[in-house]
Design an enzyme around this catalytic site. Structure first.
Site, PDB file in Angstrom:
ATOM      1  CD  GLU A   1      32.248  28.076  -1.249  1.00 25.54           C
ATOM      2  OE1 GLU A   1      31.526  28.003  -0.239  1.00 25.54           O
ATOM      3  OE2 GLU A   1      32.301  27.168  -2.113  1.00 25.54           O
TER       4      GLU A   1
ATOM      5  NE  ARG B   1      27.491  23.256  -2.451  1.00 25.96           N
ATOM      6  CZ  ARG B   1      27.377  23.695  -1.195  1.00 25.96           C
ATOM      7  NH1 ARG B   1      27.642  24.956  -0.907  1.00 25.96           N
ATOM      8  NH2 ARG B   1      26.977  22.885  -0.237  1.00 25.96           N
TER       9      ARG B   1
ATOM     10  NE  ARG C   1      30.964  28.483   8.347  1.00 19.22           N
ATOM     11  CZ  ARG C   1      29.936  27.901   7.743  1.00 19.22           C
ATOM     12  NH1 ARG C   1      28.718  28.154   8.141  1.00 19.22           N
ATOM     13  NH2 ARG C   1      30.124  27.097   6.728  1.00 19.22           N
TER      14      ARG C   1
ATOM     15  CG  ASN D   1      27.111  30.584   5.583  1.00 19.35           C
ATOM     16  OD1 ASN D   1      26.621  31.688   5.750  1.00 19.35           O
ATOM     17  ND2 ASN D   1      26.381  29.508   5.423  1.00 19.35           N
ATOM     18  CG  ASP D   2      32.831  27.920   3.612  1.00 20.98           C
ATOM     19  OD1 ASP D   2      32.978  27.782   4.847  1.00 20.98           O
ATOM     20  OD2 ASP D   2      32.647  26.960   2.848  1.00 20.98           O
TER      21      ASP D   2
ATOM     22  CB  CYS E   1      23.371  30.797  -2.001  1.00 21.02           C
ATOM     23  SG  CYS E   1      25.081  30.237  -2.122  1.00 21.02           S
TER      24      CYS E   1
ATOM     25  NE  ARG F   1      23.447  24.042   2.083  1.00 19.96           N
ATOM     26  CZ  ARG F   1      22.290  24.583   2.431  1.00 19.96           C
ATOM     27  NH1 ARG F   1      21.188  23.844   2.322  1.00 19.96           N
ATOM     28  NH2 ARG F   1      22.203  25.812   2.866  1.00 19.96           N
TER      29      ARG F   1
ATOM     30  CG  HIS G   1      18.601  14.348  10.337  1.00 19.99           C
ATOM     31  ND1 HIS G   1      18.345  14.897   9.097  1.00 19.99           N
ATOM     32  CD2 HIS G   1      19.481  13.335  10.121  1.00 19.99           C
ATOM     33  CE1 HIS G   1      19.036  14.253   8.184  1.00 19.99           C
ATOM     34  NE2 HIS G   1      19.736  13.306   8.772  1.00 19.99           N
TER      35      HIS G   1
END
Length: 560
Positions: free
Chosen positions: A437, A337, A471, A460-461, A508, A294, A187
């Site tokens: 992914e 998503r 990662r 990423n995944d 994305c 998300r 955050h």
């Protein structure tokens, strides 16, 4: 002149006097056996301290405008009936003082989030430590530094900050933020970027020895902290700051321009977001829509209590959030998503599985969890369909590995839509696509294209699963390579399958956010990229300087 290196979290150059936040008094957690007769009094001590912190959070909520999600999250964490019940039960079962029990339970919950295999949720572990750490401080009579004492315009230096501290200092017009600890998607990091405060984390602990009022230059572009710079360095950075100001002016021109190459090839740049507030920022930055919303953040923010535990987020709450984002974006497409969670127990709900898993990354998460909890899934889909009339909605399923999963998910979506129509509720026809992914999805992309309206590649995944690399594990960081030939071939196979089926394909993941990898993807044929809002103008600018043939040459060179 001293020089320290860290990790850049929010770009820019900050100049000003140092202000060092003193370390909080070290907590010493006593472990004191109690009798059964003392259980109630220990529980009341916990309730009093928790309610005191909740009242402090309430006051802070009333004093700020915008970015309230963090404080709302804290309030909901404090009110979480599952966590509170477990604290009470643990006191009664283990017969120890409440400080010891609370310290144990908050660390247990935080570790579950760290082990979830989800970057975002792992960073939420710090929120658990922050807010219940405040409760511990109340119990131990520890009073932390008052952030209102921070002067305006300083470079703030500290071991770490919690989100509520960051909200207070956002009013202080900081020149920079330098921390020893902190995550890229924490955050505090998000707020630093939101407020445009240059920030460098992961600095050596020696920075806490810097004296207040020492002259500081924080170069968050190169992740450097310079203490007591000499005259030549000061002059150099004055020139850099002037150049940055000119560059920002130039980039502003790209906000309203279409994304296209030097030879006129059109691209579409979208934004990745997690909150309603971020949708507003995306629009300001020139996003043509939302490529990834998300919904995990919504689920973490809005836990509703229910008999026997926490129930899933209500249909009405979800509907209002989706509706707001769609209204903000107008006619622009918004891809939402469905819930991508699992392995974390903050989302511990009476209507969802809550088993502890040895390897959550490979376990019951994302679409797998949704299909095992069809009512939870249907509630989200009903909210999405109800919101569909307020904009240009697209629904996306995460972590797909088979055609059967897509068919099952689409059937539940059809049921949700038909139920609403039977109830007289207006809905739109909504495109339904998937995240590519996993290696499985990339390999069978041609099969998945027959049951999908669009693809979005989550690099990423995809990289993590394809190369078997965690990662977040620094010991294998060198093995995490988005340009690995296996990853690029899976991306290319996905593009080919989408083109063959005549469906759109976008990216994305983080590859879309970085200039070099974005140009690589463009050369491979990707024309739809979704990224952090702040990157949109940068990518537009780069595209305007290059031709399609040059992009293809970049791609060919990387894949050899």
């Amino acid at each position: 002149m001293d020089l320290f290196f860290g990790a850049s979290v929010s770009p820019g150059i900050g100049r000003g006097n140092a202000f060092v936040i003193p370390d909080q008094a070290q907590r010493v957690i006593p472990q004191i056996p109690i009798t059964a007769e003392q259980v109630d009094s220990e529980w009341l001590r916990y309730v009093y301290a928790r309610d005191s912190v909740a009242e402090q959070i309430k006051i802070q909520l009333e004093q700020i405008h915008g970015n309230k999600e963090i404080f709302e999250t804290y309030s909901l964490m404090l009110a979480d009936p599952v966590f509170n019940k477990e604290v009470g039960d643990c006191i009664a079962q283990r017969l120890f003082n409440v400080e010891f029990i609370l310290d144990f339970k908050m660390e247990e919950y935080a570790q579950r989030l760290r082990d979830s295999g989800n970057d975002y949720l792992a960073d939420r572990a710090q929120d658990i430590i922050d807010i219940f750490g405040r409760v511990l401080n109340e119990l131990l009579n520890i009073h932390p530094f008052d952030m209102e004492q921070v002067p305006e315009g300083v470079v703030l230096i500290a071991q770490s900050l919690n989100a509520s501290d960051a909200m207070v200092i956002s009013k202080k017009r900081l020149s920079g933020l330098a921390l020893v600890e902190g995550g890229l998607s924490s955050h505090v990091a998000i707020l630093a970027r939101s407020y445009g405060v240059p920030a460098v984390f992961a600095l050596p602990k020696e920075i806490k020895q810097i004296q207040n009022s020492e002259r500081i230059i924080l170069d968050a572009n190169s992740a450097e902290l310079i203490v007591d710079p000499d005259a030549g360095t000061v002059l150099d950075y004055q020139k850099k700051v002037e150049q940055i100001a000119e560059r920002k002016k130039a980039l502003l021109l790209f906000r309203s321009k279409p994304a296209q190459t030097k030879d006129g090839e059109r691209f579409h740049l979208y934004a990745n977001i997690g909150t309603v507030e971020e949708a507003k920022i995306a629009l300001e930055e020139g996003a043509e829509g939302i490529g990834l919303f998300r919904t995990e953040f919504l689920f973490m923010n809005e836990l509703n209590s229910g008999e026997g535990g926490v129930r899933s987020v209500s249909e009405e709450t979800q509907f209002e959030a989706y509706k707001k984002v769609l209204q903000i974006m107008g006619d622009r497409p918004v891809t939402i998503r469905t819930l991508d969670a699992g392995g974390d127990k903050l989302l511990k709900m009476v209507d969802a599985p809550a088993e502890t898993e040895k390897n959550p990354l490979m376990g019951l998460r994302a679409i797998r969890m949704s299909l095992q909890t069809p009512q939870l899934f249907k509630t989200q889909l009903r909210a999405l369909y109800r919101a569909s009339v307020y904009g240009n909605l697209r629904i996306m399923f995460p972590l797909i590995t088979s055609q059967e999963q897509v068919e099952q998910a689409r059937n539940i979506a059809s049921q949700a839509r038909d139920e609403l129509l039977d109830e007289g509720v207006k809905v739109k026809d909504v495109p339904i696509g998937i995240m590519v992914e996993t290696a499985a999805a990339g390999i069978i992309a041609d099969c998945l294209a027959t049951v999908s309206d669009f693809f979005s590649i989550g690099t990423n995944d995809l990289t993590q699963y394809t190369l078997c690399v965690d990662r977040e594990n620094i010991n294998v960081a060198d093995c995490y390579d988005e340009f690995h030939l296996a990853v690029l071939r899976l991306i290319q196979n996905t593009i080919k399958a989408a083109d063959g089926a005549g469906i759109p394909v976008s990216v994305c993941g983080e590859m879309a956010s970085r200039i070099d990898s974005a140009m690589m993807l463009a050369g491979m044929g990707i024309r739809n990229l979704s990224m952090g809002p702040s990157q949109i103008s940068l990518v537009k600018e780069k595209l305007s300087t290059i031709t399609v043939k040059e992009l293809e040459a970049i791609s060919d060179g990387k894949r050899r």
